[in-house]
Every structure is written in structure tokens, then in C-alpha cells.
Design a protein around this motif. Structure first.
Motif, short mmCIF file in Angstrom:
data_model
loop_
_atom_site.label_atom_id
_atom_site.label_comp_id
_atom_site.label_asym_id
_atom_site.label_seq_id
_atom_site.Cartn_x
_atom_site.Cartn_y
_atom_site.Cartn_z
N ALA A 15 0.82 -1.21 0.00
CA ALA A 15 0.00 0.00 0.00
C ALA A 15 0.86 1.26 0.00
O ALA A 15 0.41 2.31 -0.45
CB ALA A 15 -0.93 0.00 1.21
N THR A 16 2.09 1.19 0.48
CA THR A 16 2.97 2.36 0.52
C THR A 16 3.73 2.55 -0.78
O THR A 16 3.75 3.64 -1.34
CB THR A 16 3.99 2.22 1.68
N THR A 17 4.34 1.48 -1.28
CA THR A 17 5.23 1.60 -2.44
C THR A 17 4.58 1.22 -3.77
O THR A 17 5.08 1.59 -4.82
CB THR A 17 6.48 0.72 -2.26
N GLY A 18 3.50 0.45 -3.71
CA GLY A 18 2.86 -0.02 -4.94
C GLY A 18 3.56 -1.22 -5.56
O GLY A 18 3.16 -1.74 -6.59
N CYS A 28 3.04 -7.03 6.24
CA CYS A 28 2.23 -6.56 7.36
C CYS A 28 0.89 -6.12 6.79
O CYS A 28 0.83 -5.58 5.69
CB CYS A 28 2.89 -5.38 8.07
N SER A 29 -0.18 -6.36 7.52
CA SER A 29 -1.51 -5.94 7.10
C SER A 29 -2.17 -5.19 8.24
O SER A 29 -1.87 -5.43 9.41
CB SER A 29 -2.38 -7.14 6.72
N ALA A 30 -3.08 -4.29 7.88
CA ALA A 30 -3.85 -3.55 8.87
C ALA A 30 -5.30 -3.49 8.40
O ALA A 30 -5.58 -3.43 7.20
CB ALA A 30 -3.28 -2.15 9.05
N ARG A 40 -8.85 -3.49 4.20
CA ARG A 40 -7.58 -4.13 4.51
C ARG A 40 -6.50 -3.52 3.63
O ARG A 40 -6.69 -3.35 2.43
CB ARG A 40 -7.67 -5.62 4.24
N LYS A 41 -5.35 -3.20 4.24
CA LYS A 41 -4.20 -2.70 3.50
C LYS A 41 -3.00 -3.58 3.83
O LYS A 41 -2.75 -3.89 4.99
CB LYS A 41 -3.91 -1.24 3.86
N ASP A 42 -2.27 -3.97 2.79
CA ASP A 42 -1.09 -4.81 2.93
C ASP A 42 0.16 -3.98 2.65
O ASP A 42 0.13 -3.06 1.83
CB ASP A 42 -1.15 -5.99 1.96
N TYR A 43 1.26 -4.32 3.33
CA TYR A 43 2.50 -3.56 3.21
C TYR A 43 3.68 -4.53 3.15
O TYR A 43 3.67 -5.56 3.83
CB TYR A 43 2.72 -2.67 4.44
N SER A 44 4.69 -4.16 2.37
CA SER A 44 5.94 -4.90 2.41
C SER A 44 6.61 -4.57 3.74
O SER A 44 6.25 -3.58 4.39
CB SER A 44 6.85 -4.49 1.25
N ALA A 45 7.56 -5.38 4.16
CA ALA A 45 8.26 -5.10 5.42
C ALA A 45 8.91 -3.71 5.36
O ALA A 45 8.86 -2.95 6.33
CB ALA A 45 9.30 -6.17 5.70
N TRP A 59 -1.36 -7.20 11.70
CA TRP A 59 -0.69 -8.49 11.85
C TRP A 59 0.37 -8.63 10.78
O TRP A 59 0.44 -7.83 9.86
CB TRP A 59 -1.71 -9.63 11.77
N THR A 60 1.20 -9.65 10.93
CA THR A 60 2.22 -9.94 9.94
C THR A 60 2.03 -11.36 9.44
O THR A 60 1.36 -12.17 10.06
CB THR A 60 3.64 -9.81 10.53
#
Length: 162
Positions: A15-18, A28-30, A40-45, A59-60
Motif C-alpha cells: 500500500a505504501t510503495t505499490g 504486514c496488514s492492517a 484491509r491494507k497490505d505492506y511490504s516489510a 498483523w504480519t
């Protein structure tokens, strides 16, 4: 009665970098409440901004292989966190969501049934956490078995356990 939760499955995109997330990569998800809907948004570490203050839960995990069958497992702490955060919600979809989470926590023995309180034609489950001794009350929305199964599927999807 049909209850639906328009929640995206694992997006496989940060969600941050695309940047696409690849199988086996830690993510990581929130879970957020945006305009009354769970998002739900997912993120790379590397793209994880840290625990968001406005998230219901986070959570991760590791990005699953799309073709590999996974055994369904539940994170009891994450379920409990969602359950507690939804305590004051009055939106029917969130009340249904919390009720099904409570059932899952009962099944996992993270909560224990104590009693039922009846008031104004409604029933409230009286539950207790055996670990902490905390008492909880959950409105029983009298969902059909089919509705419970549908909501449980949505709980599994939103928390990324499918």
C-alpha cells in the motif's frame, strides 16, 4: 438476511510503495474502518509505516503461494483484539462480525460462556476470558447458520487466513 462485507483479500501489493509482494515475502496488514466499511491494507516489510493508530487490528505474515493449499489457522490474539475493538459498535454488519468472532473465540477456548442476559427482547451472551478474567457481553443477533458461515468466511478473508 444476507450480510456482506466488501473487504479485499490479500492484495499482494504494498500500500505504501505499490510494489508487488512475492510468495514467501514477509508482509504486514492492517484493518481500517473507512466510511463504515472494513478496508484491509497490505505492506511490504520495508513499506510498513508501523502500527497505525486508527487500525482495528494489524498483523504480519508471509505471502502465500497462490497455487498452494494452506491449512486454515487462527491467530487468537488478533481475533481477541478485533473482538475488543468492536465492543461499542452499533452498525449491524459490525455487530454480526463481532458475534461471529466471539463464536470463533469460544471454539478456540479463548472465551468461556457464562450466561445469557435478556433485555427488551434481546439476548446478550455473557462471556469471560479465562486468561485475564475479563468479562464481555455480546449481542446475539440471531443469525441463521448460513449467515454465520457467510460472516465467518468474511472474518477469514479480512484477516488474511484463507
Amino acid at each position: 438476511m444476507t450480510t456482506t462485507y466488501p473487504i479485499l483479500n490479500h492484495t499482494r501489493v504494498c500500500a505504501t510503495t505499490g510494489r508487488p509482494l512475492i510468495p514467501g515475502e514477509k508482509y504486514c496488514s492492517a484493518l481500517f474502518d473507512e466510511s463504515g466499511q472494513f478496508v484491509r491494507k497490505d505492506y511490504s516489510a520495508a513499506g510498513w509505516p508501523g502500527p497505525p493508530n486508527d487500525a482495528f487490528a494489524f498483523w504480519t505474515g508471509k505471502v502465500p503461494d497462490q497455487h498452494q493449499k494452506r491449512r486454515l489457522t487462527f491467530d487468537a490474539e488478533l481475533l481477541m483484539e478485533c473482538f475488543v475493538r468492536l465492543a461499542e459498535e452499533t452498525d449491524p454488519n459490525k455487530v454480526h462480525f463481532r458475534y461471529v468472532v466471539a463464536l470463533l473465540l469460544l471454539r478456540r477456548k479463548q472465551l468461556r460462556f457464562e450466561d445469557v442476559r435478556r433485555e427488551d427482547g434481546q439476548e446478550f451472551l455473557q462471556l469471560k476470558c479465562p486468561k485475564t478474567g475479563s468479562a464481555f457481553e455480546v449481542l446475539d443477533p440471531h443469525l441463521s447458520e448460513a449467515d454465520i458461515a457467510r460472516v465467518q468466511e468474511e472474518v477469514v478473508k479480512v484477516l488474511g487466513w484463507e
